[in-house]
Write a protein that holds these residues in place. Sequence first.
Motif, PDB file in Angstrom:
ATOM      1  N   THR A  34       0.832  -1.198   0.000  1.00 41.49           N
ATOM      2  CA  THR A  34       0.000   0.000   0.000  1.00 41.49           C
ATOM      3  C   THR A  34       0.871   1.254   0.000  1.00 41.49           C
ATOM      4  O   THR A  34       2.069   1.191   0.255  1.00 41.49           O
ATOM      5  CB  THR A  34      -0.916   0.018   1.233  1.00 41.49           C
ATOM      6  N   SER A  35       0.244   2.388  -0.251  1.00 38.63           N
ATOM      7  CA  SER A  35       0.940   3.677  -0.310  1.00 38.63           C
ATOM      8  C   SER A  35       0.372   4.624   0.731  1.00 38.63           C
ATOM      9  O   SER A  35      -0.840   4.638   0.978  1.00 38.63           O
ATOM     10  CB  SER A  35       0.766   4.313  -1.698  1.00 38.63           C
ATOM     11  N   THR A  36       1.229   5.439   1.326  1.00 38.90           N
ATOM     12  CA  THR A  36       0.729   6.457   2.247  1.00 38.90           C
ATOM     13  C   THR A  36      -0.071   7.487   1.453  1.00 38.90           C
ATOM     14  O   THR A  36       0.207   7.724   0.271  1.00 38.90           O
ATOM     15  CB  THR A  36       1.872   7.178   2.988  1.00 38.90           C
ATOM     16  N   PRO A  37      -1.065   8.115   2.068  1.00 40.91           N
ATOM     17  CA  PRO A  37      -1.839   9.118   1.344  1.00 40.91           C
ATOM     18  C   PRO A  37      -0.995  10.307   0.896  1.00 40.91           C
ATOM     19  O   PRO A  37      -1.249  10.887  -0.161  1.00 40.91           O
ATOM     20  CB  PRO A  37      -2.919   9.540   2.350  1.00 40.91           C
ATOM     21  N   ALA A  38       0.020  10.662   1.672  1.00 38.36           N
ATOM     22  CA  ALA A  38       0.867  11.791   1.273  1.00 38.36           C
ATOM     23  C   ALA A  38       1.658  11.462   0.013  1.00 38.36           C
ATOM     24  O   ALA A  38       1.858  12.322  -0.851  1.00 38.36           O
ATOM     25  CB  ALA A  38       1.807  12.176   2.407  1.00 38.36           C
ATOM     26  N   ALA A  39       2.127  10.214  -0.111  1.00 31.60           N
ATOM     27  CA  ALA A  39       2.883   9.819  -1.303  1.00 31.60           C
ATOM     28  C   ALA A  39       2.014   9.857  -2.554  1.00 31.60           C
ATOM     29  O   ALA A  39       2.488  10.182  -3.646  1.00 31.60           O
ATOM     30  CB  ALA A  39       3.464   8.417  -1.104  1.00 31.60           C
ATOM     31  N   ALA A  40       0.743   9.532  -2.389  1.00 37.39           N
ATOM     32  CA  ALA A  40      -0.162   9.455  -3.542  1.00 37.39           C
ATOM     33  C   ALA A  40      -0.877  10.763  -3.847  1.00 37.39           C
ATOM     34  O   ALA A  40      -1.414  10.936  -4.946  1.00 37.39           O
ATOM     35  CB  ALA A  40      -1.201   8.358  -3.306  1.00 37.39           C
ATOM     36  N   SER A  41      -0.910  11.688  -2.909  1.00 34.59           N
ATOM     37  CA  SER A  41      -1.694  12.912  -3.061  1.00 34.59           C
ATOM     38  C   SER A  41      -1.281  13.706  -4.300  1.00 34.59           C
ATOM     39  O   SER A  41      -0.090  13.891  -4.562  1.00 34.59           O
ATOM     40  CB  SER A  41      -1.541  13.809  -1.835  1.00 34.59           C
ATOM     41  N   GLY A  42      -2.284  14.146  -5.048  1.00 42.27           N
ATOM     42  CA  GLY A  42      -2.045  14.978  -6.218  1.00 42.27           C
ATOM     43  C   GLY A  42      -1.574  14.229  -7.439  1.00 42.27           C
ATOM     44  O   GLY A  42      -1.242  14.851  -8.459  1.00 42.27           O
ATOM     45  N   ARG A  43      -1.556  12.909  -7.385  1.00 40.98           N
ATOM     46  CA  ARG A  43      -1.035  12.110  -8.500  1.00 40.98           C
ATOM     47  C   ARG A  43      -2.088  11.143  -9.024  1.00 40.98           C
ATOM     48  O   ARG A  43      -3.077  10.855  -8.371  1.00 40.98           O
ATOM     49  CB  ARG A  43       0.193  11.320  -8.033  1.00 40.98           C
ATOM     50  N   ASN A  44      -1.823  10.647 -10.210  1.00 40.10           N
ATOM     51  CA  ASN A  44      -2.649   9.589 -10.778  1.00 40.10           C
ATOM     52  C   ASN A  44      -2.597   8.385  -9.838  1.00 40.10           C
ATOM     53  O   ASN A  44      -1.520   7.821  -9.605  1.00 40.10           O
ATOM     54  CB  ASN A  44      -2.097   9.215 -12.159  1.00 40.10           C
ATOM     55  N   ILE A  45      -3.733   7.998  -9.296  1.00 40.79           N
ATOM     56  CA  ILE A  45      -3.710   6.977  -8.249  1.00 40.79           C
ATOM     57  C   ILE A  45      -3.456   5.569  -8.776  1.00 40.79           C
ATOM     58  O   ILE A  45      -3.218   4.653  -7.984  1.00 40.79           O
ATOM     59  CB  ILE A  45      -5.017   6.967  -7.429  1.00 40.79           C
ATOM     60  N   ASP A  46      -3.463   5.372 -10.090  1.00 44.96           N
ATOM     61  CA  ASP A  46      -3.321   4.018 -10.635  1.00 44.96           C
ATOM     62  C   ASP A  46      -2.082   3.304 -10.105  1.00 44.96           C
ATOM     63  O   ASP A  46      -2.142   2.135  -9.710  1.00 44.96           O
ATOM     64  CB  ASP A  46      -3.265   4.061 -12.170  1.00 44.96           C
ATOM     65  N   ILE A  47      -0.939   4.008 -10.084  1.00 47.75           N
ATOM     66  CA  ILE A  47       0.297   3.337  -9.675  1.00 47.75           C
ATOM     67  C   ILE A  47       0.469   3.298  -8.168  1.00 47.75           C
ATOM     68  O   ILE A  47       1.424   2.702  -7.668  1.00 47.75           O
ATOM     69  CB  ILE A  47       1.532   4.004 -10.314  1.00 47.75           C
ATOM     70  N   TRP A  48      -0.447   3.942  -7.421  1.00 41.60           N
ATOM     71  CA  TRP A  48      -0.338   3.968  -5.966  1.00 41.60           C
ATOM     72  C   TRP A  48      -1.377   3.081  -5.288  1.00 41.60           C
ATOM     73  O   TRP A  48      -1.398   2.969  -4.065  1.00 41.60           O
ATOM     74  CB  TRP A  48      -0.499   5.405  -5.462  1.00 41.60           C
ATOM     75  N   MET A  49      -2.231   2.446  -6.075  1.00 45.72           N
ATOM     76  CA  MET A  49      -3.255   1.581  -5.513  1.00 45.72           C
ATOM     77  C   MET A  49      -2.627   0.308  -4.939  1.00 45.72           C
ATOM     78  O   MET A  49      -1.538  -0.105  -5.350  1.00 45.72           O
ATOM     79  CB  MET A  49      -4.280   1.219  -6.584  1.00 45.72           C
ATOM     80  N   PRO A  50      -3.301  -0.337  -3.974  1.00 44.57           N
ATOM     81  CA  PRO A  50      -2.754  -1.559  -3.368  1.00 44.57           C
ATOM     82  C   PRO A  50      -2.530  -2.671  -4.393  1.00 44.57           C
ATOM     83  O   PRO A  50      -3.303  -2.819  -5.343  1.00 44.57           O
ATOM     84  CB  PRO A  50      -3.840  -1.952  -2.364  1.00 44.57           C
ATOM     85  N   GLU A  51      -1.472  -3.436  -4.151  1.00 51.33           N
ATOM     86  CA  GLU A  51      -1.156  -4.575  -4.998  1.00 51.33           C
ATOM     87  C   GLU A  51      -0.757  -5.751  -4.121  1.00 51.33           C
ATOM     88  O   GLU A  51      -0.112  -5.577  -3.083  1.00 51.33           O
ATOM     89  CB  GLU A  51      -0.003  -4.241  -5.950  1.00 51.33           C
ATOM     90  N   GLY A  52      -1.151  -6.947  -4.548  1.00 56.90           N
ATOM     91  CA  GLY A  52      -0.764  -8.142  -3.815  1.00 56.90           C
ATOM     92  C   GLY A  52      -1.967  -8.848  -3.212  1.00 56.90           C
ATOM     93  O   GLY A  52      -3.107  -8.642  -3.646  1.00 56.90           O
ATOM     94  N   PRO A  53      -1.742  -9.693  -2.183  1.00 53.01           N
ATOM     95  CA  PRO A  53      -2.836 -10.455  -1.562  1.00 53.01           C
ATOM     96  C   PRO A  53      -3.963  -9.544  -1.084  1.00 53.01           C
ATOM     97  O   PRO A  53      -3.732  -8.603  -0.328  1.00 53.01           O
ATOM     98  CB  PRO A  53      -2.142 -11.140  -0.370  1.00 53.01           C
ATOM     99  N   GLY A  54      -5.176  -9.806  -1.544  1.00 54.65           N
ATOM    100  CA  GLY A  54      -6.317  -9.006  -1.141  1.00 54.65           C
ATOM    101  C   GLY A  54      -6.593  -7.822  -2.056  1.00 54.65           C
ATOM    102  O   GLY A  54      -7.554  -7.069  -1.841  1.00 54.65           O
ATOM    103  N   GLU A  55      -5.791  -7.641  -3.085  1.00 60.78           N
ATOM    104  CA  GLU A  55      -5.939  -6.486  -3.977  1.00 60.78           C
ATOM    105  C   GLU A  55      -7.336  -6.399  -4.594  1.00 60.78           C
ATOM    106  O   GLU A  55      -7.988  -5.346  -4.547  1.00 60.78           O
ATOM    107  CB  GLU A  55      -4.880  -6.565  -5.080  1.00 60.78           C
ATOM    108  N   LEU A  56      -7.820  -7.491  -5.156  1.00 59.80           N
ATOM    109  CA  LEU A  56      -9.129  -7.463  -5.808  1.00 59.80           C
ATOM    110  C   LEU A  56     -10.256  -7.305  -4.789  1.00 59.80           C
ATOM    111  O   LEU A  56     -11.228  -6.577  -5.032  1.00 59.80           O
ATOM    112  CB  LEU A  56      -9.336  -8.732  -6.633  1.00 59.80           C
ATOM    113  N   ALA A  57     -10.099  -7.957  -3.637  1.00 63.33           N
ATOM    114  CA  ALA A  57     -11.119  -7.824  -2.592  1.00 63.33           C
ATOM    115  C   ALA A  57     -11.193  -6.380  -2.093  1.00 63.33           C
ATOM    116  O   ALA A  57     -12.276  -5.854  -1.829  1.00 63.33           O
ATOM    117  CB  ALA A  57     -10.807  -8.775  -1.438  1.00 63.33           C
ATOM    118  N   TRP A  58     -10.032  -5.743  -1.967  1.00 60.89           N
ATOM    119  CA  TRP A  58     -10.020  -4.342  -1.534  1.00 60.89           C
ATOM    120  C   TRP A  58     -10.710  -3.442  -2.559  1.00 60.89           C
ATOM    121  O   TRP A  58     -11.507  -2.583  -2.210  1.00 60.89           O
ATOM    122  CB  TRP A  58      -8.601  -3.852  -1.296  1.00 60.89           C
ATOM    123  N   ARG A  59     -10.388  -3.625  -3.822  1.00 59.66           N
ATOM    124  CA  ARG A  59     -10.978  -2.766  -4.849  1.00 59.66           C
ATOM    125  C   ARG A  59     -12.504  -2.915  -4.882  1.00 59.66           C
ATOM    126  O   ARG A  59     -13.223  -1.932  -5.065  1.00 59.66           O
ATOM    127  CB  ARG A  59     -10.377  -3.088  -6.219  1.00 59.66           C
TER     128      ARG A  59
END
Length: 343
Positions: free
Chosen positions: A161-186
């Motif tokens: 996962t990514s901290t909100p500060a790291a993702a703020s103001g950016r295209n969220i596609d590359i900052w979205m969660p990846e790995g176990p539980g990714e699809l369930a989270w989305r």
Amino acid sequence: MNQLDILIPFALPPAELARDLLRQCQAPALAMLLGRGRAAAPAQEHDPFSRALPHEHWLAQRFGLPRGGADSSPAVAAALMRGLGHAPQAGRWFVLHPAHIHVARDHLVLTDIGQLALDEAQSRRLFASAAPLFTEIGHELVYGDARTWFLRADAWDGLRTSTPAAASGRNIDIWMPEGPGELAWRKLQNEVQMQWFSEALNEEREMQGLKAVNSIWIWGGADVAAAAQSPYAASFGLDGWARAFGPAASAAAAQVIGGSGHRLLLLDQLSELALAEEWGLWLQRMEELDREWFSPLLESLRSGGVDAVNLLLSGADRLAGIAVTRGALRKFWRQPSLSKLSA
């Protein structure tokens, strides 16, 4: 030894703006501290696509938090829960923030959560609305405060996962969660978004000129058993880390500077403005910090009230440390300068 470490996120402006900003900046006390001080260590360059910002990595290391895994946000959830009065007994917990995501030209952008202005009553209404969606799929949801909730999801161990500060103001596609539980989270995130779309609360907020709360952001996954072994609170407590992600009442400068021992001070007043790219206001805030903090700090160093100061300065992809002692202030041949903020 009476030593004060001062962490100042976003004191290092973007390289392309630094020269112009620092030419306009009127911060004589900070210029004196930087000019007479010495580099405590070589400046550290950070991956601009890291899932946490440089000062967030520094805080995690300083508090002895367990590693969040490669390419993931710091494992802070269990520590933050304890800081907000909860005592999780077991499991893997994540931090959740009510959030605003807006549509740019061809992508989605996360707004800095510090700009959401969500109060306690509104947050509890949204929490009550979303909670059944979590309960239905067997996930425990815990209320922390108006901007911080917690989710237990044991099967999502390893979710990056990514901290909100790291993702703020950016295209969220590359900052979205990846790995176990990714699809369930989305899927869960989408269901919450749909639930809140029809909330009267958001209509009320928009009529007041506030941003709609239309999504949630997850980060900081931590295993309680591992976090229980962490000495993060032993020396500095948790307040500094918590303030890195939300406003808190600051102690008066005289109270902090006049303390004793080895202490940590977080001055995060620049963060919200830097994330919003409000550089004119950033300049004003830097000058306020100079009057309210750096000027009394400089006087305390001169008088011997403080023996040493370590300034820890960060930007979006850099971290630098400047050490200043009372003796260093006597090196008159070193001219006051803000140039180290652009190095």
